[in-house]
Scaffold this motif. Structure first.
Motif, PDB file in Angstrom:
ATOM      1  N   ARG A  51       0.690  -1.243   0.153  1.00  0.00           N
ATOM      2  CA  ARG A  51      -0.005   0.028  -0.061  1.00  0.00           C
ATOM      3  C   ARG A  51       0.918   1.303   0.025  1.00  0.00           C
ATOM      4  O   ARG A  51       0.575   2.371  -0.647  1.00  0.00           O
ATOM      5  N   GLY A  52       1.946   1.349   0.698  1.00  0.00           N
ATOM      6  CA  GLY A  52       2.922   2.435   0.862  1.00  0.00           C
ATOM      7  C   GLY A  52       4.319   2.163   1.308  1.00  0.00           C
ATOM      8  O   GLY A  52       4.547   0.871   1.770  1.00  0.00           O
ATOM      9  N   LEU A  53       4.982   3.027   1.031  1.00  0.00           N
ATOM     10  CA  LEU A  53       6.366   2.966   1.562  1.00  0.00           C
ATOM     11  C   LEU A  53       6.482   2.973   3.134  1.00  0.00           C
ATOM     12  O   LEU A  53       6.196   4.093   3.698  1.00  0.00           O
ATOM     13  N   ALA A  54       6.992   2.071   3.885  1.00  0.00           N
ATOM     14  CA  ALA A  54       7.374   2.046   5.249  1.00  0.00           C
ATOM     15  C   ALA A  54       8.774   2.702   5.285  1.00  0.00           C
ATOM     16  O   ALA A  54       8.844   3.319   6.686  1.00  0.00           O
ATOM     17  N   GLY A  55       9.785   2.514   4.640  1.00  0.00           N
ATOM     18  CA  GLY A  55      11.101   3.462   5.029  1.00  0.00           C
ATOM     19  C   GLY A  55      11.874   2.772   3.787  1.00  0.00           C
ATOM     20  O   GLY A  55      11.759   2.101   2.825  1.00  0.00           O
ATOM     21  N   TYR A  56      12.896   3.453   3.752  1.00  0.00           N
ATOM     22  CA  TYR A  56      14.329   3.225   2.934  1.00  0.00           C
ATOM     23  C   TYR A  56      15.617   3.379   3.473  1.00  0.00           C
ATOM     24  O   TYR A  56      15.819   3.996   4.580  1.00  0.00           O
ATOM     25  N   LEU A  57      16.443   2.663   3.040  1.00  0.00           N
ATOM     26  CA  LEU A  57      17.943   2.542   3.253  1.00  0.00           C
ATOM     27  C   LEU A  57      18.549   2.909   2.101  1.00  0.00           C
ATOM     28  O   LEU A  57      18.662   2.312   0.956  1.00  0.00           O
ATOM     29  N   MET A  58      19.560   4.053   2.020  1.00  0.00           N
ATOM     30  CA  MET A  58      20.303   4.544   1.048  1.00  0.00           C
ATOM     31  C   MET A  58      21.876   4.227   1.404  1.00  0.00           C
ATOM     32  O   MET A  58      21.981   4.728   2.328  1.00  0.00           O
ATOM     33  N   PHE A  59      22.527   3.782   0.440  1.00  0.00           N
ATOM     34  CA  PHE A  59      23.957   3.390   0.637  1.00  0.00           C
ATOM     35  C   PHE A  59      24.918   3.780  -0.260  1.00  0.00           C
ATOM     36  O   PHE A  59      24.385   3.791  -1.667  1.00  0.00           O
ATOM     37  N   ARG A  60      26.252   3.749  -0.371  1.00  0.00           N
ATOM     38  CA  ARG A  60      27.084   3.666  -1.345  1.00  0.00           C
ATOM     39  C   ARG A  60      28.215   2.754  -0.985  1.00  0.00           C
ATOM     40  O   ARG A  60      28.358   2.309  -0.096  1.00  0.00           O
ATOM     41  N   VAL A  61      28.872   2.563  -2.101  1.00  0.00           N
ATOM     42  CA  VAL A  61      30.051   1.463  -2.216  1.00  0.00           C
ATOM     43  C   VAL A  61      31.160   2.233  -2.058  1.00  0.00           C
ATOM     44  O   VAL A  61      31.523   3.043  -2.975  1.00  0.00           O
ATOM     45  N   ALA A  62      32.095   2.097  -0.984  1.00  0.00           N
ATOM     46  CA  ALA A  62      33.462   2.600  -0.862  1.00  0.00           C
ATOM     47  C   ALA A  62      34.301   1.831  -1.611  1.00  0.00           C
ATOM     48  O   ALA A  62      34.817   0.968  -0.634  1.00  0.00           O
ATOM     49  N   PHE A  63      34.692   1.496  -2.843  1.00  0.00           N
ATOM     50  CA  PHE A  63      35.535   0.592  -3.192  1.00  0.00           C
ATOM     51  C   PHE A  63      36.858   0.705  -2.635  1.00  0.00           C
ATOM     52  O   PHE A  63      37.430  -0.568  -2.350  1.00  0.00           O
ATOM     53  N   ARG A  64      37.417   1.760  -2.758  1.00  0.00           N
ATOM     54  CA  ARG A  64      38.620   2.079  -2.205  1.00  0.00           C
ATOM     55  C   ARG A  64      39.054   1.082  -0.725  1.00  0.00           C
ATOM     56  O   ARG A  64      39.969   0.544  -0.699  1.00  0.00           O
ATOM     57  N   LEU A  65      37.990   1.552   0.105  1.00  0.00           N
ATOM     58  CA  LEU A  65      37.848   0.728   1.232  1.00  0.00           C
ATOM     59  C   LEU A  65      37.284  -0.636   1.373  1.00  0.00           C
ATOM     60  O   LEU A  65      37.360  -1.014   2.568  1.00  0.00           O
ATOM     61  N   SER A  66      36.664  -1.034   0.301  1.00  0.00           N
ATOM     62  CA  SER A  66      36.074  -2.295   0.273  1.00  0.00           C
ATOM     63  C   SER A  66      34.768  -2.185   1.469  1.00  0.00           C
ATOM     64  O   SER A  66      34.822  -3.150   2.090  1.00  0.00           O
ATOM     65  N   ARG A  67      34.154  -1.177   1.516  1.00  0.00           N
ATOM     66  CA  ARG A  67      32.995  -1.209   2.523  1.00  0.00           C
ATOM     67  C   ARG A  67      31.803  -0.458   2.053  1.00  0.00           C
ATOM     68  O   ARG A  67      31.976   0.330   1.063  1.00  0.00           O
ATOM     69  N   ILE A  68      30.809  -0.717   2.508  1.00  0.00           N
ATOM     70  CA  ILE A  68      29.422  -0.145   2.401  1.00  0.00           C
ATOM     71  C   ILE A  68      29.389   1.008   3.314  1.00  0.00           C
ATOM     72  O   ILE A  68      29.500   1.206   4.607  1.00  0.00           O
ATOM     73  N   SER A  69      28.769   2.111   2.735  1.00  0.00           N
ATOM     74  CA  SER A  69      28.640   3.407   3.774  1.00  0.00           C
ATOM     75  C   SER A  69      27.180   3.521   3.620  1.00  0.00           C
ATOM     76  O   SER A  69      26.617   3.892   2.520  1.00  0.00           O
ATOM     77  N   ILE A  70      26.255   3.679   4.893  1.00  0.00           N
ATOM     78  CA  ILE A  70      25.180   4.023   4.672  1.00  0.00           C
ATOM     79  C   ILE A  70      24.764   5.522   4.864  1.00  0.00           C
ATOM     80  O   ILE A  70      25.777   6.260   5.683  1.00  0.00           O
ATOM     81  N   VAL A  71      23.780   5.968   3.983  1.00  0.00           N
ATOM     82  CA  VAL A  71      23.922   7.497   3.536  1.00  0.00           C
ATOM     83  C   VAL A  71      22.568   8.002   4.240  1.00  0.00           C
ATOM     84  O   VAL A  71      22.729   8.863   5.089  1.00  0.00           O
ATOM     85  N   HIS A  72      21.457   7.048   4.307  1.00  0.00           N
ATOM     86  CA  HIS A  72      20.297   7.356   4.862  1.00  0.00           C
ATOM     87  C   HIS A  72      19.681   6.243   5.350  1.00  0.00           C
ATOM     88  O   HIS A  72      19.564   5.395   4.677  1.00  0.00           O
ATOM     89  N   LEU A  73      19.029   6.236   6.314  1.00  0.00           N
ATOM     90  CA  LEU A  73      18.163   5.121   6.823  1.00  0.00           C
ATOM     91  C   LEU A  73      16.770   5.946   7.400  1.00  0.00           C
ATOM     92  O   LEU A  73      16.936   6.611   8.527  1.00  0.00           O
ATOM     93  N   CYS A  74      15.790   5.876   6.801  1.00  0.00           N
ATOM     94  CA  CYS A  74      14.490   6.476   7.246  1.00  0.00           C
ATOM     95  C   CYS A  74      13.048   5.899   6.907  1.00  0.00           C
ATOM     96  O   CYS A  74      13.058   5.161   6.367  1.00  0.00           O
ATOM     97  N   VAL A  75      12.407   5.807   8.210  1.00  0.00           N
ATOM     98  CA  VAL A  75      11.324   5.186   8.425  1.00  0.00           C
ATOM     99  C   VAL A  75      10.118   6.133   8.524  1.00  0.00           C
ATOM    100  O   VAL A  75      10.067   7.037   9.235  1.00  0.00           O
TER     101      VAL A  75
END
Length: 156
Positions: A51-75
């Motif tokens: 029915r509708g959006l409950a929330g979202y998580l937005m992230f980027r990949v930091a390839f040089r560091l081989s790591r995921i970085s969370i940019v937004h988490l919103c509910v």
């Protein structure tokens, strides 16, 4: 609750931008082009009930560091207290934990609710840096506890 990685053609993409704008005071400013870039790279995960959006998580990949970085988490208000943030984080972790060395994020030190939520999800604070805002605010650099071993702290 359905969890999906979406792109900019998803029916929920506009809702993600609307929710992000609603909470931009705590999430930080994100231009429309920023949302578009993350979506084109399928770096947005949504939770919805059909029915509708409950929330979202937005992230980027930091390839040089081989790591995921969370940019937004919103509910969305209507879905708070229903484990939406846990479901979104779990989807991110399950998809990438074998591919990258860690998951990190920055959170304002004065946002105690968010800081406590990150701790409940298994994140550990590593250091503090001044934010880029005009007002004097500080960010806590946080990494998921499952990835701490061998991590070099650049904020200590």
């Amino acid at each position: 609750m359905t969890i999906e990685f979406i792109d900019n053609k998803s029916k929920f993409f506009t809702d993600v931008k609307t929710l992000g704008r609603k909470y931009s005071a705590t999430l930080g400013f994100m231009p429309d082009g920023g949302f578009d870039d993350y979506a084109k790279n399928k770096c947005i995960i949504v939770a919805h009930d059909g029915r509708g959006l409950a929330g979202y998580l937005m992230f980027r990949v930091a390839f040089r560091l081989s790591r995921i970085s969370i940019v937004h988490l919103c509910v969305s208000d209507n879905y708070r207290g229903k484990n939406v943030s846990t479901a979104l984080f779990k989807a991110l972790k399950e998809k990438f934990e074998k591919k990258y060395r860690g998951i990190s994020l920055s959170c304002r030190t004065d946002f105690t609710y968010a800081s406590n939520r990150w701790r409940k999800l298994g994140f550990v604070p590593l250091g503090r840096v001044r934010s880029r805002s005009y007002d004097e605010h500080y960010l806590t650099y946080i990494i998921h506890s499952g990835f701490i071993s061998g991590y070099q702290n650049r904020y200590g």
